[in-house]
Design a protein around this motif. Structure first.
Motif, mmCIF file in Angstrom:
data_model
loop_
_atom_site.group_PDB
_atom_site.id
_atom_site.type_symbol
_atom_site.label_atom_id
_atom_site.label_comp_id
_atom_site.label_asym_id
_atom_site.label_seq_id
_atom_site.Cartn_x
_atom_site.Cartn_y
_atom_site.Cartn_z
ATOM 1 N N ASP A 1 0.829 -1.213 0.000
ATOM 2 C CA ASP A 1 0.000 0.000 0.000
ATOM 3 C C ASP A 1 0.860 1.258 0.000
ATOM 4 O OD1 ASP A 1 -2.250 -1.561 0.005
ATOM 5 O OD2 ASP A 1 -2.517 -1.488 2.182
ATOM 6 N N ASP A 2 1.971 1.242 0.732
ATOM 7 C CA ASP A 2 2.873 2.408 0.754
ATOM 8 C C ASP A 2 3.493 2.643 -0.619
ATOM 9 O OD1 ASP A 2 2.320 2.806 3.416
ATOM 10 O OD2 ASP A 2 4.078 1.688 4.120
ATOM 11 N N ASP A 3 3.858 1.519 -1.298
ATOM 12 C CA ASP A 3 4.433 1.657 -2.637
ATOM 13 C C ASP A 3 3.413 2.241 -3.614
ATOM 14 O OD1 ASP A 3 6.836 0.664 -1.802
ATOM 15 O OD2 ASP A 3 6.402 -1.406 -2.368
ATOM 16 N N LYS A 4 2.155 1.796 -3.499
ATOM 17 C CA LYS A 4 1.115 2.319 -4.389
ATOM 18 C C LYS A 4 0.894 3.809 -4.153
ATOM 19 C CE LYS A 4 -1.375 -2.072 -4.877
ATOM 20 N NZ LYS A 4 -2.636 -2.789 -4.604
ATOM 21 N N LYS A 5 0.894 4.216 -2.863
ATOM 22 C CA LYS A 5 0.733 5.640 -2.565
ATOM 23 C C LYS A 5 1.914 6.440 -3.100
ATOM 24 C CE LYS A 5 -2.069 5.019 1.607
ATOM 25 N NZ LYS A 5 -2.123 5.213 3.071
ATOM 26 N N SER A 6 3.115 5.880 -2.939
ATOM 27 C CA SER A 6 4.305 6.577 -3.432
ATOM 28 C C SER A 6 4.266 6.735 -4.948
ATOM 29 C CB SER A 6 5.560 5.812 -3.015
ATOM 30 O OG SER A 6 6.723 6.441 -3.497
ATOM 31 N N ARG A 7 3.826 5.683 -5.644
ATOM 32 C CA ARG A 7 3.746 5.767 -7.103
ATOM 33 C C ARG A 7 2.689 6.785 -7.533
ATOM 34 N NH1 ARG A 7 2.376 0.507 -10.660
ATOM 35 N NH2 ARG A 7 0.414 0.749 -9.551
ATOM 36 N N ALA A 8 1.543 6.810 -6.826
ATOM 37 C CA ALA A 8 0.497 7.790 -7.144
ATOM 38 C C ALA A 8 1.008 9.220 -6.914
ATOM 39 C CB ALA A 8 -0.751 7.525 -6.297
ATOM 40 N N ASN A 9 1.787 9.400 -5.830
ATOM 41 C CA ASN A 9 2.350 10.727 -5.563
ATOM 42 C C ASN A 9 3.320 11.145 -6.658
ATOM 43 O OD1 ASN A 9 0.912 10.962 -3.179
ATOM 44 N ND2 ASN A 9 2.557 10.135 -1.921
ATOM 45 N N ARG A 10 4.129 10.212 -7.129
ATOM 46 C CA ARG A 10 5.081 10.525 -8.192
ATOM 47 C C ARG A 10 4.346 10.918 -9.474
ATOM 48 N NH1 ARG A 10 10.311 9.283 -7.740
ATOM 49 N NH2 ARG A 10 10.492 8.993 -9.988
ATOM 50 N N ILE A 11 3.266 10.202 -9.795
ATOM 51 C CA ILE A 11 2.496 10.533 -10.996
ATOM 52 C C ILE A 11 1.888 11.934 -10.867
ATOM 53 C CG2 ILE A 11 0.466 9.910 -12.357
ATOM 54 C CD1 ILE A 11 1.046 6.990 -11.696
ATOM 55 N N THR A 12 1.373 12.241 -9.664
ATOM 56 C CA THR A 12 0.795 13.560 -9.432
ATOM 57 C C THR A 12 1.849 14.659 -9.566
ATOM 58 O OG1 THR A 12 -0.852 12.600 -7.934
ATOM 59 C CG2 THR A 12 -0.481 14.983 -7.800
ATOM 60 N N ILE A 13 3.016 14.419 -8.965
ATOM 61 C CA ILE A 13 4.095 15.414 -9.037
ATOM 62 C C ILE A 13 4.541 15.628 -10.473
ATOM 63 C CG2 ILE A 13 6.490 15.869 -8.389
ATOM 64 C CD1 ILE A 13 5.938 14.487 -5.735
ATOM 65 N N LYS A 14 4.666 14.551 -11.243
ATOM 66 C CA LYS A 14 5.078 14.683 -12.642
ATOM 67 C C LYS A 14 4.033 15.481 -13.442
ATOM 68 C CE LYS A 14 7.927 10.512 -12.992
ATOM 69 N NZ LYS A 14 8.084 9.181 -13.636
ATOM 70 N N SER A 15 2.745 15.242 -13.154
ATOM 71 C CA SER A 15 1.700 15.981 -13.860
ATOM 72 C C SER A 15 1.765 17.468 -13.530
ATOM 73 C CB SER A 15 0.324 15.415 -13.491
ATOM 74 O OG SER A 15 0.227 14.042 -13.828
ATOM 75 N N VAL A 16 1.979 17.779 -12.244
ATOM 76 C CA VAL A 16 2.070 19.188 -11.840
ATOM 77 C C VAL A 16 3.301 19.842 -12.467
ATOM 78 C CG1 VAL A 16 2.349 20.740 -9.869
ATOM 79 C CG2 VAL A 16 0.807 18.788 -9.698
ATOM 80 N N ILE A 17 4.424 19.109 -12.517
ATOM 81 C CA ILE A 17 5.651 19.639 -13.131
ATOM 82 C C ILE A 17 5.405 19.963 -14.603
ATOM 83 C CG2 ILE A 17 7.974 18.999 -13.887
ATOM 84 C CD1 ILE A 17 8.343 17.572 -11.229
ATOM 85 N N ALA A 18 4.721 19.046 -15.311
ATOM 86 C CA ALA A 18 4.431 19.287 -16.726
ATOM 87 C C ALA A 18 3.540 20.515 -16.905
ATOM 88 C CB ALA A 18 3.766 18.049 -17.337
#
Length: 350
Positions: free
Chosen positions: A311-328
């Protein structure tokens, strides 16, 4: 009665008055003069002024630069209609301006005639030292109202750049979650054992004087095969324990041949027993026969391994996707603002 009507119509026509005036009867070449035409007519009369296109000549040599819309206003019970024409000329001459023709209720009325004199400047060709070059372009005063939008947009770019830097650093500090599917190739147990025995043959261990090493390698190969094929840890068992576990799945002749191989190997390793060359060959053949008789065909040679995320890995991956979207999104916004600012500054500078 007809006589009264005729008098009434004549009186109405007499009330229409068209007058033209010009603000300057003398201009220099390229200067402008305003021609104003006033039409006084009864109320509800339809007044039509002439219309000229830009640079159209009102008379040859005199151009119409622009014209205003008709401006009606009430005056002494009548309607005063006014229209202005901006004139210019580039030839030195005295131009007669004919009376402008205006239609009132379909009937034409002509204004009074005018004149426009176009003059040139006298040039002193005797004293050329009095000629001066054109002056430099004058710098316009700084207007904060023109630049404040650019200033605030650049502040926004700085703020977005700081946020972008922070997100990139945070993304690098957060270890990526890799969820790639791996394809692992498996060599069947019997194939690995046969390959090891082939290596013994190639290294000529069968005819080697170091019989202890030969039998150690041969029995270790068999023990590893038994472990992978039958599922019990033959590497940690004695010969007797191995044979007891194998009795449930092997025939008697196969067990006798395998027992003879392990007993000979124990004698060589622990009792310094010396075997004959034909014994080494026979034990090697027995090992191959055992493997061939017990091998399992059609085993899968590839395995697809799909990693499972916590579950922690899934949350971390979701956070990374969100951060990448905001960066773009921030990167696109910064690029768009910079392009707009550069274009706006270019317009202010020209």
């Amino acid at each position: 009665m007809c006589f009264c009507l005729l008098i009434s119509v004549c009186a109405m026509h007499a009330q229409v008055h068209v007058e033209a005036r010009i603000d300057s009867m003398e201009i220099f070449i390229g200067q402008q003069a305003s021609l104003t035409v006033d039409v006084t007519a009864p109320k509800n009369s339809k007044v039509v002024f002439p219309s000229y296109k830009r640079s159209q000549y009102i008379v040859p040599g005199v151009e119409v630069l622009s014209q205003t819309e008709v401006q009606p206003q009430e005056k002494d019970g009548m309607m005063l209609h006014t229209k202005k024409f901006v004139l210019t000329s580039f030839d030195e001459k005295l131009y007669p301006i004919p009376g402008v023709s205006v239609k009132v209720d379909g009937k034409s009325y002509n204004a009074n005639k005018l004149a426009l004199k176009v003059m040139t400047l006298d040039v002193d060709t005797v004293h050329p030292e009095k000629f001066f070059p054109p002056k430099d372009v004058q710098d316009n005063p700084f207007e904060w109202s023109e630049w404040q939008g650019v200033f605030y947009l650049m502040l926004l770019v700085v703020a977005l750049s700081v946020a972008l830097f922070y997100l990139i650093v945070r993304l690098k500090q957060n270890k990526p979650i890799i969820t790639k599917i791996r394809i692992v190739k498996h060599v069947p147990p019997h194939q690995k054992a046969l390959n090891a025995i082939d290596k013994l043959k190639r290294d000529k261990m069968v005819t080697s004087d170091d019989q202890k090493t030969y039998y150690t390698m041969l029995t270790d190969t068999l023990r590893q095969y038994i472990y992978e094929r039958f599922g019990f840890n033959a590497m940690e068992m004695t010969t007797t324990e191995i044979l007891q576990h194998l009795q449930q799945s092997g025939d008697r002749q196969m067990m006798d041949e395998l027992r003879e191989l392990f007993v000979t190997a124990d004698l060589v390793k622990f009792a310094k027993y010396s075997t004959l060359l034909n014994e080494n060959d026979m034990n090697l053949v027995n090992a191959v026969n055992f493997i061939e008789k017990t091998k399992v065909e059609d085993q899968p040679t590839e395995e697809k391994i799909i990693p499972k995320l916590s579950d922690d890995d899934k949350k971390s991956r979701a956070n990374r996707i969100t951060i990448k979207s905001v960066i773009a999104a921030i990167s696109v916004a910064i690029a768009a603002i910079v392009v707009y600012v550069v274009y706006h500054v270019y317009l202010l500078m020209i």
